[in-house]
Design an enzyme around this catalytic site. Structure first.
Site, PDB file in Angstrom:
ATOM      1  N   ASN A 159      39.896  38.978  25.920  1.00  0.00           N
ATOM      2  CA  ASN A 159      38.681  39.037  26.737  1.00  0.00           C
ATOM      3  C   ASN A 159      38.590  40.463  27.274  1.00  0.00           C
ATOM      4  O   ASN A 159      39.286  40.817  28.215  1.00  0.00           O
ATOM      5  CB  ASN A 159      38.792  38.012  27.877  1.00  0.00           C
ATOM      6  CG  ASN A 159      37.596  38.054  28.803  1.00  0.00           C
ATOM      7  OD1 ASN A 159      36.606  38.740  28.518  1.00  0.00           O
ATOM      8  ND2 ASN A 159      37.684  37.339  29.917  1.00  0.00           N
ATOM      9  N   LYS A 164      36.238  41.858  28.761  1.00  0.00           N
ATOM     10  CA  LYS A 164      35.427  41.955  29.993  1.00  0.00           C
ATOM     11  C   LYS A 164      34.499  43.178  29.903  1.00  0.00           C
ATOM     12  O   LYS A 164      34.017  43.487  28.817  1.00  0.00           O
ATOM     13  CB  LYS A 164      36.336  41.999  31.224  1.00  0.00           C
ATOM     14  CG  LYS A 164      37.331  40.831  31.238  1.00  0.00           C
ATOM     15  CD  LYS A 164      38.080  40.679  32.518  1.00  0.00           C
ATOM     16  CE  LYS A 164      39.067  39.516  32.393  1.00  0.00           C
ATOM     17  NZ  LYS A 164      39.803  39.255  33.614  1.00  0.00           N
ATOM     18  N   HIS A 201      34.092  31.508  32.696  1.00  0.00           N
ATOM     19  CA  HIS A 201      35.201  32.328  33.202  1.00  0.00           C
ATOM     20  C   HIS A 201      35.086  32.402  34.731  1.00  0.00           C
ATOM     21  O   HIS A 201      33.982  32.428  35.279  1.00  0.00           O
ATOM     22  CB  HIS A 201      35.137  33.729  32.584  1.00  0.00           C
ATOM     23  CG  HIS A 201      36.357  34.525  32.865  1.00  0.00           C
ATOM     24  ND1 HIS A 201      36.548  35.159  34.074  1.00  0.00           N
ATOM     25  CD2 HIS A 201      37.470  34.755  32.134  1.00  0.00           C
ATOM     26  CE1 HIS A 201      37.732  35.757  34.055  1.00  0.00           C
ATOM     27  NE2 HIS A 201      38.313  35.522  32.892  1.00  0.00           N
ATOM     28  N   GLU A 213      35.321  34.726  36.702  1.00  0.00           N
ATOM     29  CA  GLU A 213      34.497  35.853  37.195  1.00  0.00           C
ATOM     30  C   GLU A 213      33.012  35.515  37.102  1.00  0.00           C
ATOM     31  O   GLU A 213      32.220  35.903  37.954  1.00  0.00           O
ATOM     32  CB  GLU A 213      34.844  37.130  36.400  1.00  0.00           C
ATOM     33  CG  GLU A 213      36.237  37.623  36.782  1.00  0.00           C
ATOM     34  CD  GLU A 213      36.990  38.324  35.670  1.00  0.00           C
ATOM     35  OE1 GLU A 213      36.389  38.747  34.670  1.00  0.00           O
ATOM     36  OE2 GLU A 213      38.238  38.428  35.797  1.00  0.00           O
ATOM     37  N   GLU A 236      42.945  28.838  33.242  1.00  0.00           N
ATOM     38  CA  GLU A 236      43.229  30.139  33.841  1.00  0.00           C
ATOM     39  C   GLU A 236      43.309  30.015  35.353  1.00  0.00           C
ATOM     40  O   GLU A 236      42.268  30.014  36.034  1.00  0.00           O
ATOM     41  CB  GLU A 236      42.117  31.132  33.492  1.00  0.00           C
ATOM     42  CG  GLU A 236      41.939  31.373  32.012  1.00  0.00           C
ATOM     43  CD  GLU A 236      41.288  32.734  31.754  1.00  0.00           C
ATOM     44  OE1 GLU A 236      41.907  33.529  31.069  1.00  0.00           O
ATOM     45  OE2 GLU A 236      40.200  32.983  32.272  1.00  0.00           O
ATOM     46  N   GLY A 262      44.432  38.996  36.301  1.00  0.00           N
ATOM     47  CA  GLY A 262      44.375  40.408  36.656  1.00  0.00           C
ATOM     48  C   GLY A 262      45.291  40.791  37.801  1.00  0.00           C
ATOM     49  O   GLY A 262      45.209  41.897  38.331  1.00  0.00           O
ATOM     50  N   SER A 306      47.219  37.051  33.283  1.00  0.00           N
ATOM     51  CA  SER A 306      48.338  38.004  33.152  1.00  0.00           C
ATOM     52  C   SER A 306      49.281  37.695  31.992  1.00  0.00           C
ATOM     53  O   SER A 306      50.489  37.893  32.114  1.00  0.00           O
ATOM     54  CB  SER A 306      49.100  38.111  34.480  1.00  0.00           C
ATOM     55  OG  SER A 306      48.249  38.586  35.509  1.00  0.00           O
TER      56      SER A 306
HETATM   57  P1  PGA Z   1      44.231  38.981  32.581  1.00  0.00           P
HETATM   58  O1  PGA Z   1      42.818  38.273  32.418  1.00  0.00           O
HETATM   59  O2  PGA Z   1      44.992  38.733  31.309  1.00  0.00           O
HETATM   60  O3  PGA Z   1      43.913  40.433  32.784  1.00  0.00           O
HETATM   61  O4  PGA Z   1      44.903  38.354  33.770  1.00  0.00           O
HETATM   62  C1  PGA Z   1      42.715  37.028  31.788  1.00  0.00           C
HETATM   63  C2  PGA Z   1      41.295  36.557  31.808  1.00  0.00           C
HETATM   64  O5  PGA Z   1      40.604  36.788  32.797  1.00  0.00           O
HETATM   65  O6  PGA Z   1      40.814  35.941  30.843  1.00  0.00           O
END
Ligand code: PGA
Length: 253
Positions: A10, A12, A96, A98, A168, A174, A214
């Protein structure tokens, strides 16, 4: 039945066009591995060109990071599924955290998006997961159950069988803090049980459930080694070819 193993990146809102093409080419030089499907979730503007880079590799697909639920119309700035499909994307990441937090997508609108993606013949990668206060209150399983009930459980078994789920935990996205393999396994097993109860164990056994939050080269193997973890949705570590490739190699071949 052996479930599909999937590692989805992803990206982003990262990487300009040139950087995105370079990353996709670097990944395509080393991947896919025979048993793992690799999906690149790119910014919309990169989708077509990244698809051109990877389309001859049957084990690499591209995903949009969002879509609009309507067929077309006056929705400035949005992307329709017809547009997404027309450039070769086969997957769409939906819900997601976000999108839920910054763009106020709720379970009800996500149910509509899921329907629209399936109607177009594409595959939703449906994200779910709890924030830290919910986990602290030990309400994480109930929280995820409601997300699935409200956005997915209206589907008929044949439609549901086409979904990919990504668990998630928001506190792990993140942040560098990863759920332990045991925490991931606990939730993935619980999700599979919810699906078995709602549909059947046959449907539940066929659904790929990815872990996200992560995921990195150092922890991919232990996470992917869990019985109910069928792969990962990877943010930060998908932005560097070497890291992403190592994450995919976290699957024992
Ligand atoms: P990350 O993000 O691996 O940077 O924690 C995962 C995601 O948001 O899909």
């Amino acid at each position: 039945m052996k479930r599909k193993q999937i590692v989805a990146g992803n990206w982003k809102m990262n990487l300009n066009f040139k950087e995105g093409i370079k990353l996709a080419s670097d990944v395509a030089k080393k991947l896919p591995l025979s048993d793992v499907l690799v999906v690149l979730g790119t910014p919309a503007i990169h989708l077509q060109a990244v698809n051109e880079v990877v389309k001859n590799f049957s084990g690499i697909k591209v995903a949009a990071q969002n879509c609009h639920q309507s067929e077309k119309g006056a929705y400035t700035g949005e992307l329709s599924l017809d547009m997404i499909e027309s450039v070769g994307a086969e997957y769409v990441i939906l819900g997601h955290s976000e999108r839920r937090e910054y763009f106020k997508e709720d379970n009800a609108v996500l149910a509509k998006k899921v329907d629209a993606v399936l109607a177009k013949g594409l595959t939703p990668i449906f994200c779910c997961g709890e924030a830290l206060p919910i986990r602290k209150k030990k309400k994480h399983v109930a929280h995820v159950k409601k997300q699935l009930q409200d956005s997915l459980f209206h589907l008929k078994p044949a439609q549901f069988s086409k979904i990919v789920i990504a668990y998630e935990p928001i506190w792990a996205i993140g942040t560098g803090v990863t759920a332990t393999p045991e925490q991931a396994q606990e939730m993935h097993k619980a999700i599979r049980k919810m699906i078995a109860t709602k549909y059947s164990s046959k449907v539940a056994e066929g659904i790929s459930i990815l872990y996200g939050g992560s995921v990195k080269p150092a922890n991919a193997k232990s996470l992917f080694g869990q019985a109910d973890v069928d792969g990962g949705l990877v943010g930060g570590a998908s932005l560097k070819a070497a890291d992403f490739i190592q994450v995919v190699q976290g699957f024992d071949q």
